[in-house]
Design a protein around this motif. Structure first.
Motif, PDB file in Angstrom:
ATOM      1  N   SER A  98      -3.200  -8.242  -2.393  1.00 45.37           N
ATOM      2  CA  SER A  98      -2.898  -6.885  -1.937  1.00 45.37           C
ATOM      3  C   SER A  98      -4.036  -5.927  -2.242  1.00 45.37           C
ATOM      4  O   SER A  98      -4.327  -5.018  -1.452  1.00 45.37           O
ATOM      5  CB  SER A  98      -1.602  -6.386  -2.577  1.00 45.37           C
ATOM      6  OG  SER A  98      -0.498  -7.144  -2.136  1.00 45.37           O
ATOM      7  N   GLU A 116      -6.683  -6.492   0.340  1.00 39.16           N
ATOM      8  CA  GLU A 116      -6.239  -5.965   1.635  1.00 39.16           C
ATOM      9  C   GLU A 116      -6.444  -4.459   1.711  1.00 39.16           C
ATOM     10  O   GLU A 116      -6.925  -3.928   2.726  1.00 39.16           O
ATOM     11  CB  GLU A 116      -4.767  -6.314   1.850  1.00 39.16           C
ATOM     12  CG  GLU A 116      -4.223  -5.904   3.204  1.00 39.16           C
ATOM     13  CD  GLU A 116      -2.782  -6.344   3.395  1.00 39.16           C
ATOM     14  OE1 GLU A 116      -2.116  -5.770   4.282  1.00 39.16           O
ATOM     15  OE2 GLU A 116      -2.322  -7.238   2.657  1.00 39.16           O
ATOM     16  N   ASP A 117      -6.101  -3.747   0.650  1.00 41.08           N
ATOM     17  CA  ASP A 117      -6.306  -2.297   0.625  1.00 41.08           C
ATOM     18  C   ASP A 117      -7.789  -1.951   0.654  1.00 41.08           C
ATOM     19  O   ASP A 117      -8.221  -1.053   1.399  1.00 41.08           O
ATOM     20  CB  ASP A 117      -5.668  -1.692  -0.628  1.00 41.08           C
ATOM     21  CG  ASP A 117      -4.157  -1.590  -0.535  1.00 41.08           C
ATOM     22  OD1 ASP A 117      -3.609  -1.875   0.555  1.00 41.08           O
ATOM     23  OD2 ASP A 117      -3.519  -1.244  -1.554  1.00 41.08           O
ATOM     24  N   GLN A 145      -1.404  -1.528  -5.531  1.00 42.84           N
ATOM     25  CA  GLN A 145      -1.803  -0.319  -4.810  1.00 42.84           C
ATOM     26  C   GLN A 145      -2.524   0.657  -5.730  1.00 42.84           C
ATOM     27  O   GLN A 145      -3.584   1.186  -5.392  1.00 42.84           O
ATOM     28  CB  GLN A 145      -0.591   0.340  -4.158  1.00 42.84           C
ATOM     29  CG  GLN A 145      -0.016  -0.459  -2.992  1.00 42.84           C
ATOM     30  CD  GLN A 145       1.129   0.264  -2.310  1.00 42.84           C
ATOM     31  OE1 GLN A 145       1.874   1.018  -2.946  1.00 42.84           O
ATOM     32  NE2 GLN A 145       1.286   0.031  -1.023  1.00 42.84           N
TER      33      GLN A 145
END
Length: 280
Positions: free
Chosen positions: A37, A40-41, A263
């Motif tokens: 993740s 991906e960010d 995140q």
């Protein structure tokens, strides 16, 4: 996804996104999927490169080895990086990967625009009376004398992992963080024996080149976890930041914050990379 053949091994790596290159180096028993993740960010801003270190998960050895030296680890990281770009790149490493990132930056500052080292287990920077200075070698000894389970227990207890988190921060950013952490632990289990037997000793013996790192000036940042206080890698990160006269960057979560708080971790990492200005 691709495989790069280097002396003695085939290294699995992946590239995503566009923009300046950012190489992510995973910890000792982990692989590039840890950054799922986060990568991906960050791929919205960078060409993100992840790989499995030699002997871990999808990066296969050509023949058995006694030890994987830090020189070999650095050569592998540089080989993967060179497959993607000839330009300077940003490099992030966590845990054992942070030791590799620091060594790469010290040896090849011409290839590293900035280096961010998250909780590097540089145990030789601890005070001489701190019993954790030889923890990694004691874990290796436990493995040789009593087996993998004893070594894992010695490592978890000595490093302060698996104990209480000394903050009020929730353990996971979201349900996705909990899922990522479970996947990480499953993959780690399959890699732990190789890490302890072949990589842990050299990583523990690696004292960062402090003079070379000081010469990087504002191109270096040392990170620690918000929820990993009093754990080994948090304390070694603080020790390195202190000798470099830096204020450490605090990342969300504990030692595996990239998995539990992806995140928030990606956001802090992005900001940190932008704050590190390369000088030539």
């Amino acid at each position: 996804m691709a495989t790069l053949t280097v002396p003695g091994a085939d290294l699995y790596y992946e590239v995503a996104g566009s923009g300046p290159t950012l190489l992510l180096i995973a910890g000792g028993a982990d692989d590039g999927r840890d950054f799922g993740s986060v990568a991906e960010d960050l791929a919205r801003h960078f060409t993100v490169v992840t790989y499995d270190t030699r002997g871990i998960s999808r990066s296969r050895l050509h023949h058995p080895v006694d030890q994987v030296t830090i020189e070999t680890e650095v050569a592998d990281a540089l080989a993967v990086l060179s497959q993607v770009t000839d330009a300077m790149a940003h490099v992030f490493g966590t845990s054992a990967g942070a030791q590799i990132a620091l060594a790469l930056a010290a040896r090849r500052p011409d290839r590293v625009a900035a280096v961010i080292a998250h909780e590097p287990p540089a145990v030789l920077l601890l005070p001489v009376d701190d019993p954790r200075r030889d923890l990694l070698h004691r874990v290796v000894d436990a493995y040789r004398e009593q087996g993998l389970h004893a070594a894992q227990q010695a490592f978890a207890v000595g490093a302060g992992l698996g104990g209480p988190a000394y903050s009020d921060e929730p353990p996971f950013e979201s349900e996705a963080g909990a899922t990522a952490m479970q996947d990480k632990l499953t993959r780690m289990q399959g890699n732990f024996e190789f890490f302890i037997a072949r990589r842990m000793g050299p990583i523990g013996d690696c004292l960062p080149d402090l003079e070379a790192l000081r010469n990087l000036h504002d191109r270096i940042a040392i990170g620690v976890g918000a929820a990993s206080q009093r754990q080994l890698a948090h304390d070694t990160g603080l020790a390195l930041a202190a000798v470099l006269d830096q204020q450490p960057v605090v990342f969300p979560g504990g030692h595996p914050g990239y998995a539990t708080h992806p995140q928030g971790f990606a956001r802090v990492l992005h900001q940190t990379v932008l704050s590190c200005s390369p000088t030539r």
